[in-house]
Design a protein around this motif. Structure first.
Motif, short mmCIF file in Angstrom:
data_model
loop_
_atom_site.label_atom_id
_atom_site.label_comp_id
_atom_site.label_asym_id
_atom_site.label_seq_id
_atom_site.Cartn_x
_atom_site.Cartn_y
_atom_site.Cartn_z
N ARG A 51 0.80 -1.22 0.00
CA ARG A 51 0.00 0.00 0.00
C ARG A 51 0.84 1.27 0.00
O ARG A 51 2.04 1.24 0.30
N GLU A 52 0.19 2.36 -0.33
CA GLU A 52 0.83 3.67 -0.36
C GLU A 52 1.40 4.02 1.01
O GLU A 52 0.73 3.85 2.03
N GLY A 53 2.64 4.50 1.03
CA GLY A 53 3.27 4.94 2.27
C GLY A 53 3.92 3.83 3.08
O GLY A 53 4.51 4.11 4.13
N GLU A 54 3.86 2.59 2.61
CA GLU A 54 4.56 1.51 3.31
C GLU A 54 6.05 1.54 2.95
O GLU A 54 6.43 1.86 1.82
N PHE A 55 6.86 1.19 3.92
CA PHE A 55 8.30 1.00 3.71
C PHE A 55 8.55 -0.49 3.94
O PHE A 55 8.57 -0.96 5.06
N VAL A 56 8.71 -1.22 2.85
CA VAL A 56 8.75 -2.69 2.87
C VAL A 56 10.17 -3.16 2.59
O VAL A 56 10.79 -2.74 1.60
N SER A 57 10.68 -4.04 3.44
CA SER A 57 11.98 -4.65 3.18
C SER A 57 11.78 -6.10 2.75
O SER A 57 10.94 -6.82 3.31
N LEU A 58 12.53 -6.50 1.73
CA LEU A 58 12.56 -7.89 1.28
C LEU A 58 13.85 -8.51 1.78
O LEU A 58 14.94 -8.05 1.42
N THR A 59 13.74 -9.52 2.62
CA THR A 59 14.92 -10.14 3.21
C THR A 59 14.91 -11.64 2.96
O THR A 59 13.90 -12.21 2.56
N GLY A 60 16.06 -12.28 3.23
CA GLY A 60 16.19 -13.72 3.02
C GLY A 60 17.58 -14.03 2.51
O GLY A 60 18.34 -13.13 2.13
N PHE A 61 17.90 -15.31 2.48
CA PHE A 61 19.22 -15.74 2.02
C PHE A 61 19.40 -15.44 0.54
O PHE A 61 18.43 -15.27 -0.21
N SER A 62 20.64 -15.38 0.10
CA SER A 62 20.94 -15.23 -1.33
C SER A 62 20.26 -16.35 -2.10
O SER A 62 20.29 -17.51 -1.68
N GLY A 215 4.61 9.94 1.97
CA GLY A 215 3.66 8.91 1.56
C GLY A 215 4.09 8.10 0.35
O GLY A 215 3.27 7.42 -0.27
N ILE A 216 5.40 8.16 0.00
CA ILE A 216 5.90 7.36 -1.10
C ILE A 216 6.10 5.92 -0.62
O ILE A 216 6.63 5.69 0.46
N THR A 217 5.67 4.97 -1.39
CA THR A 217 5.90 3.57 -1.08
C THR A 217 7.34 3.21 -1.42
O THR A 217 7.81 3.51 -2.52
N VAL A 218 8.04 2.59 -0.47
CA VAL A 218 9.43 2.18 -0.69
C VAL A 218 9.51 0.67 -0.50
O VAL A 218 9.10 0.15 0.55
N VAL A 219 10.03 -0.03 -1.49
CA VAL A 219 10.28 -1.47 -1.39
C VAL A 219 11.78 -1.67 -1.57
O VAL A 219 12.35 -1.29 -2.60
N VAL A 221 15.23 -4.27 -1.13
CA VAL A 221 15.93 -5.52 -0.87
C VAL A 221 17.10 -5.22 0.06
O VAL A 221 17.86 -4.27 -0.18
N SER A 222 17.26 -6.01 1.13
CA SER A 222 18.36 -5.76 2.06
C SER A 222 18.81 -7.05 2.72
O SER A 222 18.00 -7.90 3.06
N HIS A 223 20.15 -7.15 2.91
CA HIS A 223 20.73 -8.22 3.72
C HIS A 223 21.01 -7.74 5.14
O HIS A 223 21.40 -8.53 6.00
N GLU A 224 20.86 -6.43 5.38
CA GLU A 224 21.18 -5.85 6.67
C GLU A 224 19.98 -5.96 7.61
O GLU A 224 18.99 -5.25 7.45
N ARG A 225 20.08 -6.83 8.60
CA ARG A 225 18.96 -7.06 9.49
C ARG A 225 18.55 -5.79 10.25
O ARG A 225 17.37 -5.51 10.40
N SER A 226 19.56 -5.02 10.71
CA SER A 226 19.24 -3.82 11.48
C SER A 226 18.49 -2.80 10.63
O SER A 226 17.62 -2.08 11.14
N PHE A 227 18.80 -2.72 9.35
CA PHE A 227 18.09 -1.80 8.47
C PHE A 227 16.69 -2.32 8.17
O PHE A 227 15.73 -1.55 8.14
N ALA A 228 16.56 -3.62 7.93
CA ALA A 228 15.25 -4.19 7.66
C ALA A 228 14.29 -3.99 8.83
O ALA A 228 13.09 -3.80 8.64
N GLN A 229 14.83 -3.99 10.04
CA GLN A 229 13.99 -3.81 11.21
C GLN A 229 13.47 -2.38 11.35
O GLN A 229 12.56 -2.13 12.13
N ARG A 230 14.04 -1.45 10.60
CA ARG A 230 13.57 -0.07 10.63
C ARG A 230 12.40 0.17 9.70
O ARG A 230 11.79 1.24 9.73
N THR A 231 12.07 -0.78 8.85
CA THR A 231 10.98 -0.58 7.91
C THR A 231 9.64 -0.89 8.58
O THR A 231 9.59 -1.51 9.63
N SER A 232 8.57 -0.44 7.94
CA SER A 232 7.25 -0.67 8.54
C SER A 232 6.76 -2.10 8.34
O SER A 232 5.88 -2.56 9.06
N ARG A 233 7.38 -2.80 7.39
CA ARG A 233 6.93 -4.17 7.08
C ARG A 233 8.10 -4.94 6.51
O ARG A 233 8.85 -4.42 5.67
#
Length: 249
Positions: A51-62, A215-219, A221-233
């Protein structure tokens, strides 16, 4: 220099994420296979709503399918099966010109390598996508590019060339270029991968402000766990599927 985001004036803690808006990205039964004689399934039937305004991180192994999913969401690749919708438009129904027009109007891209043009200044690099889209005069494009550059704390660097910037500054310029056409969605593939921790945090501050305040949607990809934890989803991927969908608001 850190770009400010929404924080409580007394505690300096981040305020709660604002409610997410309308659906801007959808996938239904998304499949991506690679190979001809021997096929390898990279994505295996992904259903997703963002949705609009979500900051989504995609995480997981290579090899879990993160970047493949991002490129399909950005209309940079075509699925083997299933569909991707951007603002309700099924991008599978568009020809190459239609897909390019949709990318220019709706999407901004940030990659691990900034891909700035070395012969151009910061201002000129940010102006290029505006001029390419053709929706503004040159004077309007320059004025808007100046506004975007200044909003990211780069005003003093406007006339420098990429070789005169630090890695963190170069990545912020690439973000300025991505938002120059006022996209609804920014897709970022390992944007902090080549940065030290301090510059990585600055880039995260920028993305967070774009999502929280503009309100920009940001998706991302990150391998950095600490950064992924800062996203809304956080979407955790494994073997081509989303195995966890974590609401971090």
């Amino acid at each position: 220099m850190s770009v400010p985001v929404a924080r409580d004036a007394d505690t300096h803690r981040l305020l709660p994420w604002p409610p997410a808006g309308a659906i801007v990205l959808e996938t239904r039964g998304l499949v991506r296979d690679l190979g001809t004689t021997v096929k390898s399934r990279i994505l295996d039937g992904i259903d997703l709503t963002i949705r609009e305004g979500e900051f989504v991180s995609l995480t997981g192994f290579s090899g879990s399918g993160k970047s493949t999913l991002l490129y399909l969401l950005g209309a940079l690749d075509r699925p083997t099966a299933g569909e991707v919708r951007i603002d309700g438009v099924d991008i599978g129904s568009l020809d190459d010109d239609g897909r390019a027009a949709l990318r220019g109007a709706k999407l901004g891209f940030v990659f691990q390598f900034h891909f700035l043009l070395p012969e151009f200044t910061v201002l000129e690099n940010v102006m290029l996508p505006i001029l390419r889209r053709g929706a503004r005069t040159r004077s309007d494009a320059e004025a808007h590019a100046r506004e975007v550059v200044e909003s990211l704390g780069l005003g003093e660097l406007m006339q420098r060339r990429p070789s005169q910037l630090s890695g963190g500054q170069q990545q912020r310029v690439s973000i300025a270029r991505a938002v120059a056409n006022d996209p609804r969605i920014i897709l970022a593939d390992e944007p902090t991968g080549n940065l030290d921790s301090m510059n990585g945090m600055i880039v995260m501050d920028v993305f967070e402000r774009l999502a929280r305040v503009q309100g920009i949607t940001v998706v991302m990809v990150s391998h950095e766990r600490s950064f992924a934890q800062r996203t809304s989803r956080q979407l955790v991927m494994r073997d081509g599927q989303v195995v966890e969908d974590l609401d971090q608001r």
